[in-house]
Scaffold this motif. Sequence first.
Motif: not given
Length: 315
Positions: A12-13, A21-26, A52-55, A59-62
């Motif tokens: 999630k960027y 901003l790479h908030a969650v990255d891989g 929040r991404l898991v739910l 919306e995830p970036t990738g």
Amino acid sequence: MEPLIRTVDLKKYFRVYGGMLHAVDGVDVVINQGQTLGVVGESGCGKSTLGRLVLRLLEPTGGQIFFEGKDIMAYDRKDMKQVRQQMQIIFQDPFSSLNPRMPVFDLIAEPLVMNRIYKTKAELTTKIYELMEMVGLADRYINTFPHEMDGGRRQRVGVARALALNPKFIVCDEPVSALDVSIQAQILNLLMDLQDELDLTYMFITHDLSVVKHISDEIGVMYLGQCVERANSKELFANPLHPYTKALLSAIPVPRLRKDVRHQIIRGELSDPIEPEPGCRFANRCDFCQEGCTGTNIPLKDQGNGHWVSCTLYQ
């Protein structure tokens, strides 16, 4: 056996001034049915964003998100409405997460009404009382507003809301950090009892290491959007490998006077999370930094016994 929750290369960027901003990255997450994954790390490392991404509240970036073996990233809005009955969240602040203009009855009934679970008011009322009893909330609070209750009772309302649709998976986003210590223990014990009774699966997000040790089966340590270590709870506390994890564990207060306790102080400045360079993001604060720590991303590697770490010391 297929895990209940699994993510693959989840990202999630956020676009900010200066770049992304790479908030969650891989981040890869695996949670089996009936277990608890604790997610720890300092403020701003991406713990809550991951939940929040898991739910798919964000919306995830990738990446991919699998629930019961199915990739929910391919689901449309109608399909996600059905899935969200099985995936719920308990928020950190029980006051701001509740509508101040609604009494307890309406707060707990809202998800049931929105999803049209019950046809009659009598059935709905019976269910509300069952949920209140389940979370230890007295019947006399049925018409009470959030500002008329203390933090512990407000959080019990939040737990009841999360349980209303009989979910399988709940993200607990620092559910006790805003509560007094004595109330924290009550809510933690309630969550653990409900897990045993209802076979619930948790992602428990916190920065309190003593809490996460108490409730988690497995723990993932995050730093600047990446998971740097993941292991069984007992294994992680007994044998931490990543220098960042060791520093976190050394910061846990010891409830007795000991002169031989040595804290590992983290020096240096945080790496820039905006368009970060490849490599370990802890490198410029690490006493063991070496040539291979920068320039190339370091994957998580299994060290045996289900203990994964992202560090050149173990590559």
